[in-house]
Design a protein around this motif. Structure first.
Motif, short mmCIF file in Angstrom:
data_model
loop_
_atom_site.label_atom_id
_atom_site.label_comp_id
_atom_site.label_asym_id
_atom_site.label_seq_id
_atom_site.Cartn_x
_atom_site.Cartn_y
_atom_site.Cartn_z
N VAL A 120 -42.86 -18.50 -11.87
CA VAL A 120 -44.14 -17.97 -12.33
C VAL A 120 -45.29 -18.90 -11.95
O VAL A 120 -46.35 -18.44 -11.51
CB VAL A 120 -44.11 -17.72 -13.85
N VAL A 121 -45.12 -20.21 -12.12
CA VAL A 121 -46.21 -21.13 -11.80
C VAL A 121 -46.48 -21.16 -10.29
O VAL A 121 -47.63 -21.32 -9.87
CB VAL A 121 -45.91 -22.56 -12.34
N ARG A 122 -45.45 -20.97 -9.48
CA ARG A 122 -45.67 -20.90 -8.03
C ARG A 122 -46.50 -19.67 -7.67
O ARG A 122 -47.28 -19.70 -6.73
CB ARG A 122 -44.33 -20.87 -7.31
N ARG A 123 -46.34 -18.61 -8.41
CA ARG A 123 -47.08 -17.37 -8.12
C ARG A 123 -48.48 -17.40 -8.75
O ARG A 123 -49.46 -17.01 -8.11
CB ARG A 123 -46.29 -16.18 -8.66
N PHE A 124 -48.57 -17.85 -9.99
CA PHE A 124 -49.83 -17.79 -10.73
C PHE A 124 -50.77 -18.96 -10.41
O PHE A 124 -51.98 -18.79 -10.48
CB PHE A 124 -49.56 -17.80 -12.23
N GLY A 125 -50.21 -20.14 -10.12
CA GLY A 125 -51.03 -21.34 -10.08
C GLY A 125 -51.10 -21.95 -11.47
O GLY A 125 -50.81 -21.30 -12.48
N LEU A 126 -51.51 -23.22 -11.55
CA LEU A 126 -51.43 -23.96 -12.80
C LEU A 126 -52.30 -23.36 -13.91
O LEU A 126 -51.81 -23.15 -15.03
CB LEU A 126 -51.84 -25.42 -12.56
N GLY A 127 -53.56 -23.07 -13.63
CA GLY A 127 -54.47 -22.59 -14.67
C GLY A 127 -53.99 -21.30 -15.30
O GLY A 127 -53.89 -21.18 -16.53
N ARG A 128 -53.68 -20.31 -14.49
CA ARG A 128 -53.22 -19.03 -15.01
C ARG A 128 -51.90 -19.19 -15.74
O ARG A 128 -51.67 -18.54 -16.77
CB ARG A 128 -53.05 -18.02 -13.86
#
Length: 259
Positions: A120-128
């Motif tokens: 999920v973090v790879r897809r969303f990026g850290l902030g999201r």
């Protein structure tokens, strides 16, 4: 060709040969193939647990639990709470996720976060990812509050947020070209495949098996615990999962695949 030119040509050919060997040599995988956000979050959760268990007096640990854990009983008398208690009843919707009941509890959550949170973090990026995780924690807390209204036992653990990670991950990891798809890509693009609509997602046999097993385990362990203190807060897990499903299209940076 004189001796100097011959020597230079030999060196050039040696360099070309070494370069070809480096390009053909299989690359070694990193020791920790995890996003840095997951590594740092895991380190933070471990540090908090170590501090609570080994570095502070029991009274301070109890104070952390009182002000950071999620206590359903606090919400039955909000008007009579002191200012700090009232504030803690607000931030507790998220802060309970940073505390764990034991090493085993923490270990399982870190394992699941490494598996699903990484995708999920790879897809969303850290902030999201951080905002999404916090809102899934809130969803889990509301589900727990609705089913444990007035109870005096606290709830702690990151399981609701991680359940939200699972819900988000199933929307794309099983897609063709996704990280776990039948025809999957081995590079970073696997995490940016278009997510299928939710209705189609739940017609995917892999998704149905995964969700069925996950819900079954939650219900089994929840019923086996009999609602005792320290039992699994399976309602919070389901609340976090539902929040993850609902919030995924809001946070997903990749346009959703249409019918």
């Amino acid at each position: 060709m004189n001796v100097y030119q011959f020597d230079q040509e030999r060196k050039r050919r040696d360099e070309e040969r070494k370069q070809r060997e480096r390009e053909q040599r299989p690359s070694q995988p990193p020791a920790f193939n995890l996003p840095s956000a997951i590594v740092w979050l895991s380190a933070g959760l471990i540090a908090i647990h170590v501090v609570r268990e080994f570095l502070i007096p029991a009274g301070w640990n109890n104070m952390m639990i009182y002000f950071l854990a999620f206590w359903p009983v606090k919400y039955t008398a909000l008007a009579s709470l002191h200012a700090l208690d009232l504030a803690s009843s607000l931030w507790a919707f998220v802060s309970y996720s940073f505390l764990h009941g034991g090493a085993m509890h923490l270990t399982f959550n870190l394992l699941w976060m490494a598996i699903f949170g990484s995708a999920v973090v790879r897809r969303f990026g850290l902030g999201r990812f951080l905002v999404f995780s916090a809102l899934c924690s809130v969803g889990g807390a509301f589900a727990h509050l609705a089913t444990h209204w007035g109870e005096s036992a606290p709830m702690i653990g990151a399981s609701a947020a991680i359940s939200g990670h699972m819900a988000a991950a199933i929307r794309f990891v099983f897609e063709l070209g996704g990280p776990l798809g039948v025809f999957r890509s081995s590079d970073r693009s696997a995490y940016f495949v278009q997510a299928q609509p939710l209705a189609e997602c739940f017609r995917n046999q892999q998704v149905l098996v995964f969700v069925g097993v996950w819900f079954g385990l939650n219900l089994f362990f929840g019923l086996m615990s009999g609602g005792q203190t320290g039992s699994i807060a399976w309602q919070a897990h389901i609340g976090g999962f539902i929040a993850g499903l609902a919030l995924f299209p809001v946070f997903d940076p990749v346009p959703q695949r249409r019918h």
